[in-house]
Scaffold this motif. Sequence first.
Motif, PDB file in Angstrom:
ATOM      1  N   ASP A 159      85.834  31.449 -41.569  1.00 25.90           N
ATOM      2  CA  ASP A 159      85.330  32.471 -42.494  1.00 25.90           C
ATOM      3  C   ASP A 159      83.928  32.060 -42.933  1.00 25.90           C
ATOM      4  O   ASP A 159      83.759  31.249 -43.855  1.00 25.90           O
ATOM      5  CB  ASP A 159      86.284  32.575 -43.690  1.00 25.90           C
ATOM      6  N   ILE A 160      82.954  32.632 -42.282  1.00 25.42           N
ATOM      7  CA  ILE A 160      81.575  32.202 -42.534  1.00 25.42           C
ATOM      8  C   ILE A 160      81.119  32.618 -43.930  1.00 25.42           C
ATOM      9  O   ILE A 160      80.327  31.925 -44.574  1.00 25.42           O
ATOM     10  CB  ILE A 160      80.618  32.778 -41.471  1.00 25.42           C
ATOM     11  N   THR A 161      81.615  33.740 -44.390  1.00 26.33           N
ATOM     12  CA  THR A 161      81.244  34.177 -45.733  1.00 26.33           C
ATOM     13  C   THR A 161      81.694  33.151 -46.768  1.00 26.33           C
ATOM     14  O   THR A 161      80.945  32.799 -47.692  1.00 26.33           O
ATOM     15  CB  THR A 161      81.850  35.558 -46.029  1.00 26.33           C
ATOM     16  N   ALA A 201      74.120  24.875 -39.341  1.00 25.85           N
ATOM     17  CA  ALA A 201      74.537  26.202 -38.912  1.00 25.85           C
ATOM     18  C   ALA A 201      76.060  26.209 -38.894  1.00 25.85           C
ATOM     19  O   ALA A 201      76.705  25.183 -38.657  1.00 25.85           O
ATOM     20  CB  ALA A 201      73.988  26.524 -37.532  1.00 25.85           C
ATOM     21  N   CYS A 202      76.613  27.370 -39.197  1.00 23.91           N
ATOM     22  CA  CYS A 202      78.063  27.500 -39.103  1.00 23.91           C
ATOM     23  C   CYS A 202      78.351  28.767 -38.311  1.00 23.91           C
ATOM     24  O   CYS A 202      77.845  29.848 -38.640  1.00 23.91           O
ATOM     25  CB  CYS A 202      78.688  27.579 -40.489  1.00 23.91           C
ATOM     26  N   THR A 203      79.122  28.617 -37.266  1.00 22.72           N
ATOM     27  CA  THR A 203      79.469  29.776 -36.451  1.00 22.72           C
ATOM     28  C   THR A 203      80.985  29.909 -36.398  1.00 22.72           C
ATOM     29  O   THR A 203      81.724  28.974 -36.714  1.00 22.72           O
ATOM     30  CB  THR A 203      78.852  29.648 -35.036  1.00 22.72           C
ATOM     31  N   GLU A 204      81.408  31.112 -36.020  1.00 20.16           N
ATOM     32  CA  GLU A 204      82.823  31.426 -36.112  1.00 20.16           C
ATOM     33  C   GLU A 204      83.666  30.615 -35.139  1.00 20.16           C
ATOM     34  O   GLU A 204      83.322  30.499 -33.962  1.00 20.16           O
ATOM     35  CB  GLU A 204      83.044  32.925 -35.877  1.00 20.16           C
ATOM     36  N   GLU A 205      84.751  30.112 -35.642  1.00 25.79           N
ATOM     37  CA  GLU A 205      85.745  29.376 -34.863  1.00 25.79           C
ATOM     38  C   GLU A 205      86.541  30.383 -34.043  1.00 25.79           C
ATOM     39  O   GLU A 205      87.221  31.239 -34.585  1.00 25.79           O
ATOM     40  CB  GLU A 205      86.653  28.613 -35.826  1.00 25.79           C
ATOM     41  N   HIS A 206      86.406  30.280 -32.704  1.00 21.64           N
ATOM     42  CA  HIS A 206      87.123  31.218 -31.839  1.00 21.64           C
ATOM     43  C   HIS A 206      88.406  30.610 -31.290  1.00 21.64           C
ATOM     44  O   HIS A 206      89.183  31.291 -30.636  1.00 21.64           O
ATOM     45  CB  HIS A 206      86.219  31.683 -30.689  1.00 21.64           C
ATOM     46  N   GLY A 207      88.585  29.303 -31.477  1.00 20.70           N
ATOM     47  CA  GLY A 207      89.849  28.691 -31.095  1.00 20.70           C
ATOM     48  C   GLY A 207      90.725  28.670 -32.345  1.00 20.70           C
ATOM     49  O   GLY A 207      90.509  29.429 -33.285  1.00 20.70           O
ATOM     50  N   ARG A 208      91.732  27.823 -32.370  1.00 22.94           N
ATOM     51  CA  ARG A 208      92.512  27.690 -33.591  1.00 22.94           C
ATOM     52  C   ARG A 208      92.250  26.311 -34.187  1.00 22.94           C
ATOM     53  O   ARG A 208      93.151  25.646 -34.683  1.00 22.94           O
ATOM     54  CB  ARG A 208      94.001  27.865 -33.289  1.00 22.94           C
ATOM     55  N   GLY A 209      90.982  25.878 -34.063  1.00 19.18           N
ATOM     56  CA  GLY A 209      90.643  24.543 -34.516  1.00 19.18           C
ATOM     57  C   GLY A 209      90.463  24.454 -36.024  1.00 19.18           C
ATOM     58  O   GLY A 209      90.366  25.465 -36.717  1.00 19.18           O
TER      59      GLY A 209
END
Lengths: 313, 313, 313, 313
Positions: A159-161, A201-209
């Motif tokens: 959740d980048i927000t 920088a923070c980008t969305e986690e697309h795995g379940r990490g």
Amino acid sequence: MTHDIAHLGHVEMLTDRFDESLDFFTRVYGLKLSGQDADSAYLRAWDDYEYHSLKLTRSDRTGVGHIGYRAASPEALERRVAAIEASDYKTHGWVDGDDGHGRAFRFEDGFGHLFEIYYDTCWYDPGDTADRPALKNTASAYTGAPPRRIDHVNLLADDITAFRTFMETCLGSRVTEYIQLDNGRIGGCWFTVNNKTYDLACTEEHGRGQGRLHHVTYATDQREDILRAADIFLQNGVHIETGPHKHAIQGTFFLYVWEPAGNRVELANAGARLILAPDWKPVKWTEPERKKGQAWGLKTIETFHTHGTPPVE
Amino acid sequence: MTHDIAHLGHVEMLTDRFDESLDFFTRVYGLKLSGQDADSAYLRAWDDYEYHSLKLTRSDRTGVGHIGYRAASPEALERRVAAIEASDYKTHGWVDGDDGHGRAFRFEDGFGHLFEIYYDTCWYDPGDTADRPALKNTASAYTGAPPRRIDHVNLLADDITAFRTFMETCLGSRVTEYIQLDNGRIGGCWFTVNNKTYDLACTEEHGRGQGRLHHVTYATDQREDILRAADIFLQNGVHIETGPHKHAIQGTFFLYVWEPAGNRVELANAGARLILAPDWKPVKWTEPERKKGQAWGLKTIETFHTHGTPPVE
Amino acid sequence: MTHDIAHLGHVEMLTDRFDESLDFFTRVYGLKLSGQDADSAYLRAWDDYEYHSLKLTRSDRTGVGHIGYRAASPEALERRVAAIEASDYKTHGWVDGDDGHGRAFRFEDGFGHLFEIYYDTCWYDPGDTADRPALKNTASAYTGAPPRRIDHVNLLADDITAFRTFMETCLGSRVTEYIQLDNGRIGGCWFTVNNKTYDLACTEEHGRGQGRLHHVTYATDQREDILRAADIFLQNGVHIETGPHKHAIQGTFFLYVWEPAGNRVELANAGARLILAPDWKPVKWTEPERKKGQAWGLKTIETFHTHGTPPVE
Amino acid sequence: MTHDIAHLGHVEMLTDRFDESLDFFTRVYGLKLSGQDADSAYLRAWDDYEYHSLKLTRSDRTGVGHIGYRAASPEALERRVAAIEASDYKTHGWVDGDDGHGRAFRFEDGFGHLFEIYYDTCWYDPGDTADRPALKNTASAYTGAPPRRIDHVNLLADDITAFRTFMETCLGSRVTEYIQLDNGRIGGCWFTVNNKTYDLACTEEHGRGQGRLHHVTYATDQREDILRAADIFLQNGVHIETGPHKHAIQGTFFLYVWEPAGNRVELANAGARLILAPDWKPVKWTEPERKKGQAWGLKTIETFHTHGTPPVE
């Protein structure tokens, strides 16, 4: 931006192939070894002023151990600690520090990343060794290696927000650029505490990490240093993931490789770009804009969206 | 460093050959013309976010008109004005500003240089013209010209120690490097209000000038931009005074030329160097160290010590 | 240009500080050691295809031992030998060659410089070592070091016009540029046997030397390699004589240093410049033109006119 | 290699969007216009010594008109003509030449490409214009534009082995590198008549085209020129097909774009690489090696295999 935090200080990177990783960072990537203790090697680029900017730690997994930011003063450190303690973020209190710096206050971002802030630090001192710089305004001997100083770290979060609120609350960071997805979510966000265009920088986690690392980056003086590095990586059998090319976001000239344990490492050059405007309006990148690929048209490769450390199934 | 002042905003340069100077800056040096009024042309590099960073003004002499710094906020501006008014420095009060920014507070350094600080500014807006940048995080269209943004100004003064007090008092600047002469005097001093290594340098006046300018500098993305510029200057008959070479002080890769009216203009590249340490200790250069010449051994040429604008007998 | 001679193959450099010179060339300058015999080390740049391009020989003096050119074929070699034997130049007949090449025919230029031409050579073979290149079209592993291949040698002679006749007669070289002095003499002359802009330069001997060397040069891929090298030389305490800058003659970007024994060594970059025109008219530089200094205005320093090896009183 | 042919002189490119193509080549790509006649514009890079290296011709289709090579002498030209006439290749006899050169002998390669060889040429003369170069050893004024001289042309043919015979027979070219497909066919072949690594490449026609062009290339002095060009192309809305990156084959740093009519145009930099060895053994690249992609891992994009001009269904 509060100016309480001066800059990103160091990143602790975990490796389950410690010897190979250390060999990579010192012999191929071009960092210097300041020292070692039982579990960690303390590394720095030739113009990092602190004892270390990368703490490479032996582990049973890869990824990031912690991220350290240096405060602007003892008072600023106290102000930040008070702000963090007044928040709901999980804190670990003060730790003693290590070979590279004094006591540090530790806290978490809610996504599994451990941060610390500190003021007391160890300025690197080459003494009367061959590592003494020819020019006294640089931190140590110029070796010709591409990395000049640590630049930024890129984390993954669900959740980048929420992550943005964390960065603003705890570090007083400001957002310089971000990705606005069609679904309303923020896909990525670039933060700075100073005049650099970004230090995290923070980008969305697309795995379940959980608490995963996307990459750690060092800055080079020139783009040519990155082109040369590409040939050095090629010669040394390093996995070059993507680049050299230019990011549309932030305009950074980049090259991404994987160190032997799989952690992604970048070399980057921002040219003369700085964020000097005190009222800089964060630049929004839409999903259609992102689909155009990088600045000069390179399509972002799939692993860039999926690979993080530690890996997930 | 107070952080009240965000950055150097613009320099007003006087020219007694206005048309030739304007031709030089737009056609050869590579700035863009934002607009003109009766006496001045407003110029900017392709990634300067403000309407102008160089105000070129028709005059009967050369040199510097005024130096403008942008404050970090309206409140910061008020704090600085209060600090200046509480000092003994001569003030001129508020002026309305010009095409490039709003009201500004003006004051003097005691050596004949006029400064102003302001917060309200005009962000450059290319609108729907060919000057609209392909990448939305840059200020205007990339032209290929070397200067990316204004970098710093270098003034001459009789008493650098006094000038240092002025910069600390009025702008909250910090010193990053300085020259300590054998006679006990300070020969030169480099100041910054942010993370740039310097935004203003002051070196000793060796003529009997008042309020003189040594040079104005724009930053390039790469050193290669400066090598290319050297060939462009050569082709266009521009007087190349010295360089390209690397300064020992600040480590900047430089090239100095004289614009048609005689004002010295520099292109410079600092690589990835920034001053991020909040407790940076100013680097002292002694006179014997200076005698070694520039970083790679180039002897500093005589005119660099004597030529300023306006010229003196 | 006869095309009988393919290219400059190697230069034998004499040193009275063999260990220091060898350390310089391998550790600082960036050549690779192919092998050693009793008196000589055989060195090459990472993309020199032959076993060696620099034969560094222990001696009681400095300067040049001999200059070796490779012929285009066995037949071409015979043609050249016949032409040389038909001339009045002093010959030494055939020698066996050394670790780097087969039999060679030796002759002198009348100014004390020993030349040899050969066809049979030892292609460098890295075998299955770490020196095996990642890209099979390069000669050995890319190391990141600036020199890519040998470029040219510069000799000193009392009579450049006579030297020119020698080069045309013996090697079939053509002149690409030259200096015409006011006194009618030729001050310097640049020769090539192929499409390189020059592989040998000869400039006027201003001391009372015999058979002296002005410098040996390796080519870099980019100008940036030379800027980086300058910082490496600085860090390693190497005497930087002049540069980096751009020659007006031949337009070469240059950097001159002295290796520990005093022999002058250059790094140079010609960019994309080649002499492809079969009817290229030699470019004449007059004395007034030379007085303007180098391309970007750098004044040629005094030692560049006087220092050669071995030194003379 | 016979040395009868000195170098690639020019390429005639056909465009069905003449005005747009001409605007692209002069304003964006950076060539200079030497002159125009009814149907063609004669263009050159700033250091091409001949009147033109690109003849841009108005047509109802795209692709290549003819390819011109300059002979080394009038006698060499006669020898080549005799060799061609003695072969089975279709010839068109002598034509008068055009604004750029004198009489030329024309012949075909059997795959629909028209070649010509000539000796008499028009050296470009800037006269007393602003195009007069500051340095007399360059052909015209340095503009800062990336292309310095024409480098090579890449054609498509159905049978590379047969094309190779053509190049050896008619031009006396030698092969420096080639692709050996698993099916026994040659997938591509790189040719040179001098010390350049290649002046013509021929790759397999994967469409059902005849006499098609893959691309035309100009050489830049530095890799940085290509990175700058990428931003200029981006800003001008030019279709960037692939790059900047480094080819494994020939090691060339490249950037491919499509000019407005769809012809592919490259900027390339070979660094200091030359083929000086007279007995250079052609480098063979196998299909598995090609599958690794370009030097730093970039996958060759699909259009690179399919797009040629004129397009085919």
